[in-house]
Design a protein around this motif. Structure first.
Motif, PDB file in Angstrom:
ATOM      1  N   VAL A  89       0.811  -1.217   0.000  1.00  0.00           N
ATOM      2  CA  VAL A  89       0.000   0.000   0.000  1.00  0.00           C
ATOM      3  C   VAL A  89       0.844   1.268   0.000  1.00  0.00           C
ATOM      4  O   VAL A  89       0.318   2.374  -0.105  1.00  0.00           O
ATOM      5  CB  VAL A  89      -0.978   0.031   1.201  1.00  0.00           C
ATOM      6  N   LEU A  90       2.188   1.111   0.092  1.00  0.00           N
ATOM      7  CA  LEU A  90       3.067   2.278   0.021  1.00  0.00           C
ATOM      8  C   LEU A  90       3.597   2.532  -1.386  1.00  0.00           C
ATOM      9  O   LEU A  90       4.288   3.527  -1.611  1.00  0.00           O
ATOM     10  CB  LEU A  90       4.237   2.125   1.000  1.00  0.00           C
ATOM     11  N   HIS A  91       3.269   1.662  -2.321  1.00  0.00           N
ATOM     12  CA  HIS A  91       3.648   1.932  -3.701  1.00  0.00           C
ATOM     13  C   HIS A  91       2.921   3.195  -4.162  1.00  0.00           C
ATOM     14  O   HIS A  91       1.719   3.343  -3.972  1.00  0.00           O
ATOM     15  CB  HIS A  91       3.296   0.750  -4.604  1.00  0.00           C
ATOM     16  N   PRO A  92       3.650   4.134  -4.764  1.00  0.00           N
ATOM     17  CA  PRO A  92       3.033   5.418  -5.095  1.00  0.00           C
ATOM     18  C   PRO A  92       2.229   5.385  -6.383  1.00  0.00           C
ATOM     19  O   PRO A  92       2.565   4.688  -7.338  1.00  0.00           O
ATOM     20  CB  PRO A  92       4.242   6.355  -5.238  1.00  0.00           C
ATOM     21  N   VAL A  93       1.171   6.166  -6.385  1.00  0.00           N
ATOM     22  CA  VAL A  93       0.406   6.486  -7.588  1.00  0.00           C
ATOM     23  C   VAL A  93       0.428   7.999  -7.723  1.00  0.00           C
ATOM     24  O   VAL A  93      -0.002   8.715  -6.815  1.00  0.00           O
ATOM     25  CB  VAL A  93      -1.040   5.960  -7.497  1.00  0.00           C
ATOM     26  N   CYS A  94       0.989   8.480  -8.817  1.00  0.00           N
ATOM     27  CA  CYS A  94       1.207   9.922  -9.029  1.00  0.00           C
ATOM     28  C   CYS A  94       1.956  10.534  -7.838  1.00  0.00           C
ATOM     29  O   CYS A  94       1.623  11.628  -7.359  1.00  0.00           O
ATOM     30  CB  CYS A  94      -0.116  10.633  -9.282  1.00  0.00           C
ATOM     31  N   GLY A  95       2.952   9.793  -7.363  1.00  0.00           N
ATOM     32  CA  GLY A  95       3.852  10.328  -6.357  1.00  0.00           C
ATOM     33  C   GLY A  95       3.404  10.203  -4.920  1.00  0.00           C
ATOM     34  O   GLY A  95       4.131  10.618  -4.015  1.00  0.00           O
ATOM     35  N   LYS A  96       2.235   9.609  -4.671  1.00  0.00           N
ATOM     36  CA  LYS A  96       1.738   9.495  -3.298  1.00  0.00           C
ATOM     37  C   LYS A  96       1.362   8.041  -3.025  1.00  0.00           C
ATOM     38  O   LYS A  96       0.729   7.395  -3.868  1.00  0.00           O
ATOM     39  CB  LYS A  96       0.514  10.398  -3.114  1.00  0.00           C
ATOM     40  N   PRO A  97       1.748   7.485  -1.845  1.00  0.00           N
ATOM     41  CA  PRO A  97       1.398   6.100  -1.535  1.00  0.00           C
ATOM     42  C   PRO A  97      -0.102   5.835  -1.664  1.00  0.00           C
ATOM     43  O   PRO A  97      -0.929   6.689  -1.321  1.00  0.00           O
ATOM     44  CB  PRO A  97       1.854   5.945  -0.081  1.00  0.00           C
ATOM     45  N   MET A  98      -0.443   4.654  -2.140  1.00  0.00           N
ATOM     46  CA  MET A  98      -1.849   4.305  -2.357  1.00  0.00           C
ATOM     47  C   MET A  98      -2.693   4.527  -1.117  1.00  0.00           C
ATOM     48  O   MET A  98      -3.807   5.066  -1.183  1.00  0.00           O
ATOM     49  CB  MET A  98      -1.956   2.844  -2.808  1.00  0.00           C
ATOM     50  N   VAL A  99      -2.183   4.106   0.038  1.00  0.00           N
ATOM     51  CA  VAL A  99      -2.979   4.203   1.258  1.00  0.00           C
ATOM     52  C   VAL A  99      -3.236   5.661   1.643  1.00  0.00           C
ATOM     53  O   VAL A  99      -4.255   5.978   2.259  1.00  0.00           O
ATOM     54  CB  VAL A  99      -2.304   3.419   2.409  1.00  0.00           C
ATOM     55  N   GLU A 100      -2.338   6.570   1.256  1.00  0.00           N
ATOM     56  CA  GLU A 100      -2.578   7.995   1.518  1.00  0.00           C
ATOM     57  C   GLU A 100      -3.707   8.536   0.655  1.00  0.00           C
ATOM     58  O   GLU A 100      -4.490   9.387   1.091  1.00  0.00           O
ATOM     59  CB  GLU A 100      -1.304   8.806   1.299  1.00  0.00           C
ATOM     60  N   HIS A 101      -3.790   8.065  -0.579  1.00  0.00           N
ATOM     61  CA  HIS A 101      -4.925   8.460  -1.426  1.00  0.00           C
ATOM     62  C   HIS A 101      -6.238   8.061  -0.761  1.00  0.00           C
ATOM     63  O   HIS A 101      -7.199   8.844  -0.722  1.00  0.00           O
ATOM     64  CB  HIS A 101      -4.822   7.793  -2.798  1.00  0.00           C
ATOM     65  N   VAL A 102      -6.287   6.826  -0.255  1.00  0.00           N
ATOM     66  CA  VAL A 102      -7.502   6.347   0.406  1.00  0.00           C
ATOM     67  C   VAL A 102      -7.807   7.189   1.640  1.00  0.00           C
ATOM     68  O   VAL A 102      -8.947   7.628   1.855  1.00  0.00           O
ATOM     69  CB  VAL A 102      -7.357   4.855   0.780  1.00  0.00           C
ATOM     70  N   MET A 103      -6.791   7.436   2.449  1.00  0.00           N
ATOM     71  CA  MET A 103      -6.982   8.232   3.664  1.00  0.00           C
ATOM     72  C   MET A 103      -7.473   9.644   3.329  1.00  0.00           C
ATOM     73  O   MET A 103      -8.343  10.194   4.021  1.00  0.00           O
ATOM     74  CB  MET A 103      -5.686   8.287   4.454  1.00  0.00           C
ATOM     75  N   ASN A 104      -6.938  10.241   2.285  1.00  0.00           N
ATOM     76  CA  ASN A 104      -7.354  11.587   1.914  1.00  0.00           C
ATOM     77  C   ASN A 104      -8.829  11.646   1.540  1.00  0.00           C
ATOM     78  O   ASN A 104      -9.527  12.615   1.869  1.00  0.00           O
ATOM     79  CB  ASN A 104      -6.502  12.102   0.749  1.00  0.00           C
ATOM     80  N   GLN A 105      -9.307  10.607   0.862  1.00  0.00           N
ATOM     81  CA  GLN A 105     -10.731  10.580   0.494  1.00  0.00           C
ATOM     82  C   GLN A 105     -11.610  10.397   1.731  1.00  0.00           C
ATOM     83  O   GLN A 105     -12.648  11.047   1.866  1.00  0.00           O
ATOM     84  CB  GLN A 105     -10.994   9.463  -0.521  1.00  0.00           C
ATOM     85  N   ILE A 106     -11.169   9.564   2.646  1.00  0.00           N
ATOM     86  CA  ILE A 106     -11.926   9.366   3.889  1.00  0.00           C
ATOM     87  C   ILE A 106     -11.928  10.644   4.717  1.00  0.00           C
ATOM     88  O   ILE A 106     -12.936  11.002   5.354  1.00  0.00           O
ATOM     89  CB  ILE A 106     -11.330   8.181   4.690  1.00  0.00           C
ATOM     90  N   SER A 107     -10.815  11.369   4.696  1.00  0.00           N
ATOM     91  CA  SER A 107     -10.708  12.598   5.483  1.00  0.00           C
ATOM     92  C   SER A 107     -11.671  13.672   5.007  1.00  0.00           C
ATOM     93  O   SER A 107     -11.993  14.601   5.753  1.00  0.00           O
ATOM     94  CB  SER A 107      -9.265  13.127   5.427  1.00  0.00           C
ATOM     95  N   ASP A 108     -12.129  13.571   3.751  1.00  0.00           N
ATOM     96  CA  ASP A 108     -13.094  14.536   3.231  1.00  0.00           C
ATOM     97  C   ASP A 108     -14.507  14.272   3.731  1.00  0.00           C
ATOM     98  O   ASP A 108     -15.414  15.074   3.477  1.00  0.00           O
ATOM     99  CB  ASP A 108     -13.093  14.509   1.692  1.00  0.00           C
ATOM    100  N   LEU A 109     -14.710  13.158   4.410  1.00  0.00           N
ATOM    101  CA  LEU A 109     -16.028  12.771   4.910  1.00  0.00           C
ATOM    102  C   LEU A 109     -16.125  13.034   6.410  1.00  0.00           C
ATOM    103  O   LEU A 109     -15.121  13.280   7.077  1.00  0.00           O
ATOM    104  CB  LEU A 109     -16.271  11.283   4.629  1.00  0.00           C
ATOM    105  N   GLN A 110     -17.322  12.965   6.910  1.00  0.00           N
ATOM    106  CA  GLN A 110     -17.544  13.135   8.352  1.00  0.00           C
ATOM    107  C   GLN A 110     -17.408  11.770   9.024  1.00  0.00           C
ATOM    108  O   GLN A 110     -18.397  11.102   9.317  1.00  0.00           O
ATOM    109  CB  GLN A 110     -18.913  13.759   8.611  1.00  0.00           C
ATOM    110  N   ILE A 111     -16.174  11.372   9.267  1.00  0.00           N
ATOM    111  CA  ILE A 111     -15.864  10.094   9.907  1.00  0.00           C
ATOM    112  C   ILE A 111     -15.391  10.372  11.328  1.00  0.00           C
ATOM    113  O   ILE A 111     -14.482  11.172  11.544  1.00  0.00           O
ATOM    114  CB  ILE A 111     -14.777   9.328   9.125  1.00  0.00           C
ATOM    115  N   ASN A 112     -16.013   9.704  12.298  1.00  0.00           N
ATOM    116  CA  ASN A 112     -15.670   9.957  13.701  1.00  0.00           C
ATOM    117  C   ASN A 112     -14.367   9.298  14.132  1.00  0.00           C
ATOM    118  O   ASN A 112     -13.640   9.836  14.975  1.00  0.00           O
ATOM    119  CB  ASN A 112     -16.810   9.483  14.610  1.00  0.00           C
TER     120      ASN A 112
END
Length: 457
Positions: free
Chosen positions: A24-47
């Motif tokens: 999950v640390l392999h980058p896509v467009c320079g950012k680790p895959m898991v960070e892409h996922v985290m960024n999308q979750i961070s845009d939501l109202q997750i407790n």
């Protein structure tokens, strides 16, 4: 509103990647895959978010520290077993839990939000994010009953020939009633070909209890792509690159050749800037309006202000002002500041230096560890000699200085305001204001020297 939780599955080793780097640390467009996922979750109202880690746990935690809690899966015994590791954190909470894989970098927050809303609206206890795939090989299949309701999910390795022909696939993203999820997980068995505990088995368990199981179908199969090998990684890169470039173009940026332009997900670009082919812009870059970038340019973690031109050059971790011209073939190394209306020409290297407003080094120079004032001319071949083999030293060049071609400024040294340095000089002492400094051997012409050598031609 129900409380929302998220579980990111990021414990798999990723053997098909054939890499020392955790999957999950392999980058896509320079950012680790898991960070892409985290960024999308961070845009939501997750407790609360919990990331399940295993192989390479410390590296994953370093990327997500402060944004997630972590649970460790010592043995990778399947997706259900992975989610079970979050029980100590989430097991007793009321609310809805999103489960998403850390190797799905293209998933969008809008799709996740729609999934969560659908789950609540239909009062489901489990909801599966599904999609249609032209080639469903490798994915779990969604099997529906006569009324079109989800009956169960069958994994590729356990599917019959008839079941493998189904094109609706399980994307690996789910919503669950949190308490029912952890109760059902205790009943999941590993009686299958792989001997693993599959999270989709929770669907059958909940159905057997008479609970509502729903599915939310996304029309965009591409965003559900799971990256399990280098081929899928390349596909994700292409899709993400296209998505990023399109977003910039719709905001007023001209990209001459989107197929050969690489822009990272954290880059901001102003309107009417033109990006020419074979340009890479990565990291946390900000580029202003009306700039011309490229062709063949690399910019990384830098600020570029308005109306600046950078051609066939490299800029890293630096700040470039307004109306600056850089290149072709210049190298701006980290911690440099190029102020407004300066010019850095071909084959000029700037390292950890400040270049004042209107100053110019037009060609073939090295300026390192220097403070250069405004309206300074650095002639062709100017060098700040900043290193004695053990330590770096500072060169100060004040306003309105003229440095002639092929001059060496041996630091530490100061060239004071308005001074001139004669071409070919090696300066080892400070130069006073408005002085002319000449530090070279006097020219000697020996008449008839060649004739007297008696060389036969």
């Amino acid at each position: 509103m129900n409380k929302r939780y998220a579980v990111i599955l990021a414990a798999g080793q990723g053997t098909r990647m054939k890499s020392k780097l955790y999957k999950v640390l392999h980058p896509v467009c320079g950012k680790p895959m898991v960070e892409h996922v985290m960024n999308q979750i961070s845009d939501l109202q997750i407790n609360q978010t919990v990331t399940i880690v295993g192989h390479g746990a410390e590296e994953v935690q370093s990327h997500l520290e402060g944004r997630s809690l972590f649970a460790f899966q010592e043995e990778q015994l399947g997706t259900a077993h992975a989610v079970m590791q979050a029980e100590a954190i989430l097991g007793e909470k009321d609310g809805v839990t999103l489960v998403v894989c850390g190797d799905t970098p293209l998933i969008k927050s809008q799709t996740i939000e729609a999934l969560l809303k659908h789950h609540v609206e239909v009062d489901a206890k489990a909801t599966i994010l599904t999609s249609y795939a032209d080639n469903p090989t490798g994915y779990g299949r969604i099997l529906r009953d006569g009324q079109g309701l989800v009956e169960r999910i069958v994994e590729e390795k356990d599917a019959s020939t008839q079941e493998k022909a189904v094109n609706e696939i399980n994307t690996g993203t789910y919503c669950f009633d949190n308490k029912l999820l952890f109760e059902a997980l205790k009943r999941v068995s590993n009686d299958n070909v792989q001997g693993e505990y599959y999270l989709p088995d929770v669907i059958e368990i909940l159905q057997s209890q008479g609970e509502v199981v729903s599915a939310y179908q996304t029309d965009d199969f591409e965003e559900t792509l799971g990256v399990n090998d280098r081929v899928a990684l390349a596909q994700a890169e292409i899709i993400m690159k296209s998505r990023i470039n399109e977003e910039h173009m719709r905001k007023g940026v001209t990209i001459i050749d989107p197929n050969n332009t690489y822009i990272g997900p954290d880059v901001k670009i102003g309107r009417d800037t033109i990006i020419y082919p074979n340009t890479t812009i990565s990291g946390e870059c900000v580029i202003g309006e009306d700039c011309q970038i490229g062709p063949g340019t690399e910019i990384n973690h830098s600020l570029i202000e308005n109306e600046t031109v950078i051609q066939q050059s490299v800029v890293r971790y630096s700040k470039i002002g307004n109306n600056v011209v850089i290149g072709p073939f210049a190298h701006i190394r980290p911690d440099s500041v190029i102020n407004n209306k300066a010019k850095i020409g071909n084959f000029v290297e700037i390292k950890k230096s400040i270049i004042g407003q209107g100053s110019k080094a037009s060609h073939l120079s090295y300026i390192g560890d220097a403070e250069v004032g405004s309206n300074v001319n650095l002639g062709c071949g100017s060098i700040t000699v900043n290193y004695d083999g053990k330590q770096k030293y500072l060169t100060k060049i004040e306003d309105d200085v003229f440095v002639g071609c092929n001059s060496n400024l041996v630091a530490p040294v100061t060239i004071s305001k308005g001074a001139y340095v004669a071409a070919g000089s090696t300066i080892t002492e400070d130069v006073p204001e408005e002085a002319l400094s000449i530090a070279r051997s006097r020219q000697v012409n020996k008449n008839n020297y060649v004739k007297n050598l008696n060389i036969k031609k």
